[in-house]
Design a protein around this motif. Structure first.
Motif, mmCIF file in Angstrom:
data_model
loop_
_atom_site.group_PDB
_atom_site.id
_atom_site.type_symbol
_atom_site.label_atom_id
_atom_site.label_comp_id
_atom_site.label_asym_id
_atom_site.label_seq_id
_atom_site.Cartn_x
_atom_site.Cartn_y
_atom_site.Cartn_z
ATOM 1 N N UNK A 1 0.856 -1.172 0.000
ATOM 2 C CA UNK A 1 0.000 0.000 0.000
ATOM 3 C C UNK A 1 0.897 1.228 0.000
ATOM 4 N N UNK A 2 0.783 2.056 -1.020
ATOM 5 C CA UNK A 2 1.533 3.296 -1.062
ATOM 6 C C UNK A 2 0.702 4.352 -0.346
ATOM 7 N N UNK A 3 1.084 4.635 0.888
ATOM 8 C CA UNK A 3 0.278 5.454 1.783
ATOM 9 C C UNK A 3 0.023 6.845 1.206
ATOM 10 N N UNK A 4 1.055 7.495 0.685
ATOM 11 C CA UNK A 4 0.859 8.859 0.187
ATOM 12 C C UNK A 4 -0.025 8.883 -1.055
ATOM 13 N N UNK A 5 -0.271 7.738 -1.688
ATOM 14 C CA UNK A 5 -1.196 7.683 -2.821
ATOM 15 C C UNK A 5 -2.648 7.766 -2.373
ATOM 16 N N UNK A 6 -2.902 7.764 -1.080
ATOM 17 C CA UNK A 6 -4.274 7.920 -0.584
ATOM 18 C C UNK A 6 -4.770 9.340 -0.827
ATOM 19 N N UNK A 7 -3.864 10.235 -1.110
ATOM 20 C CA UNK A 7 -4.199 11.627 -1.397
ATOM 21 C C UNK A 7 -3.885 11.857 -2.851
ATOM 22 N N UNK A 8 -4.728 12.357 -3.666
ATOM 23 C CA UNK A 8 -6.012 12.975 -3.406
ATOM 24 C C UNK A 8 -7.136 11.950 -3.307
ATOM 25 N N UNK A 9 -8.299 12.428 -2.890
ATOM 26 C CA UNK A 9 -9.407 11.517 -2.654
ATOM 27 C C UNK A 9 -10.602 11.766 -3.562
ATOM 28 N N UNK A 10 -10.432 12.561 -4.611
ATOM 29 C CA UNK A 10 -11.541 12.810 -5.537
ATOM 30 C C UNK A 10 -11.220 12.230 -6.905
ATOM 31 N N UNK A 11 -12.256 11.877 -7.644
ATOM 32 C CA UNK A 11 -12.086 11.272 -8.961
ATOM 33 C C UNK A 11 -11.254 12.134 -9.907
ATOM 34 N N UNK A 12 -11.351 13.428 -9.766
ATOM 35 C CA UNK A 12 -10.624 14.340 -10.650
ATOM 36 C C UNK A 12 -9.118 14.082 -10.614
ATOM 37 N N UNK A 13 -8.608 13.649 -9.465
ATOM 38 C CA UNK A 13 -7.173 13.502 -9.298
ATOM 39 C C UNK A 13 -6.697 12.054 -9.214
ATOM 40 N N UNK B 1 -2.629 1.626 8.501
ATOM 41 C CA UNK B 1 -2.635 2.534 7.350
ATOM 42 C C UNK B 1 -3.037 3.946 7.768
ATOM 43 N N UNK B 2 -4.036 4.070 8.630
ATOM 44 C CA UNK B 2 -4.457 5.386 9.126
ATOM 45 C C UNK B 2 -3.350 6.064 9.923
ATOM 46 N N UNK B 3 -2.637 5.300 10.736
ATOM 47 C CA UNK B 3 -1.531 5.850 11.516
ATOM 48 C C UNK B 3 -0.458 6.417 10.588
ATOM 49 N N UNK B 4 -0.099 5.640 9.574
ATOM 50 C CA UNK B 4 0.948 6.091 8.648
ATOM 51 C C UNK B 4 0.481 7.288 7.828
ATOM 52 N N UNK B 5 -0.770 7.282 7.398
ATOM 53 C CA UNK B 5 -1.287 8.416 6.640
ATOM 54 C C UNK B 5 -1.291 9.684 7.493
ATOM 55 N N UNK B 6 -1.668 9.572 8.751
ATOM 56 C CA UNK B 6 -1.631 10.737 9.642
ATOM 57 C C UNK B 6 -0.217 11.272 9.809
ATOM 58 N N UNK B 7 0.761 10.380 9.876
ATOM 59 C CA UNK B 7 2.159 10.835 9.964
ATOM 60 C C UNK B 7 2.549 11.604 8.706
ATOM 61 N N UNK B 8 2.135 11.107 7.546
ATOM 62 C CA UNK B 8 2.442 11.795 6.286
ATOM 63 C C UNK B 8 1.772 13.169 6.254
ATOM 64 N N UNK B 9 0.500 13.241 6.624
ATOM 65 C CA UNK B 9 -0.209 14.523 6.588
ATOM 66 C C UNK B 9 0.381 15.519 7.585
ATOM 67 N N UNK B 10 0.789 15.062 8.743
ATOM 68 C CA UNK B 10 1.435 15.946 9.715
ATOM 69 C C UNK B 10 2.773 16.445 9.195
#
Length: 87
Positions: free
Chosen positions: A18-30, A54-63
């Protein structure tokens, strides 16, 4: 630099990355493409332990992104600002 956060090795119906930073963006446009299961349907993670990790790692990336704008290849800060403008 943030460590051990870009991806997560896990097991779904097979070994997965799972590529965590690929969770962003979250809309179809992107979104470039969907992650499909072996039966060509979108994969939905149901394992609570995997979701928590996965949520823990995503939060670390967003922070990290909050103080290091556009650090990741997805340019998360630019996308966030664009999504806010679209609202």
């Amino acid at each position: 630099m943030i460590r051990s956060c870009y991806y997560h090795l896990g097991r779904t119906t097979s070994k997965s990355i799972f590529f965590i930073s690929d969770a962003i963006p979250i809309t179809d446009k992107y979104i470039l493409s969907e992650h499909l299961a072996s039966n060509d349907t979108p994969y939905i993670i149901k394992n609570s332990v995997l979701l928590e990790s996965l949520n823990y790692k995503l939060n670390r990336i967003l922070n990290f992104e909050a103080t290091n704008h556009n650090y990741f290849r997805q340019h998360i800060t630019d996308i966030k600002e664009s999504l806010i403008k679209e609202l």
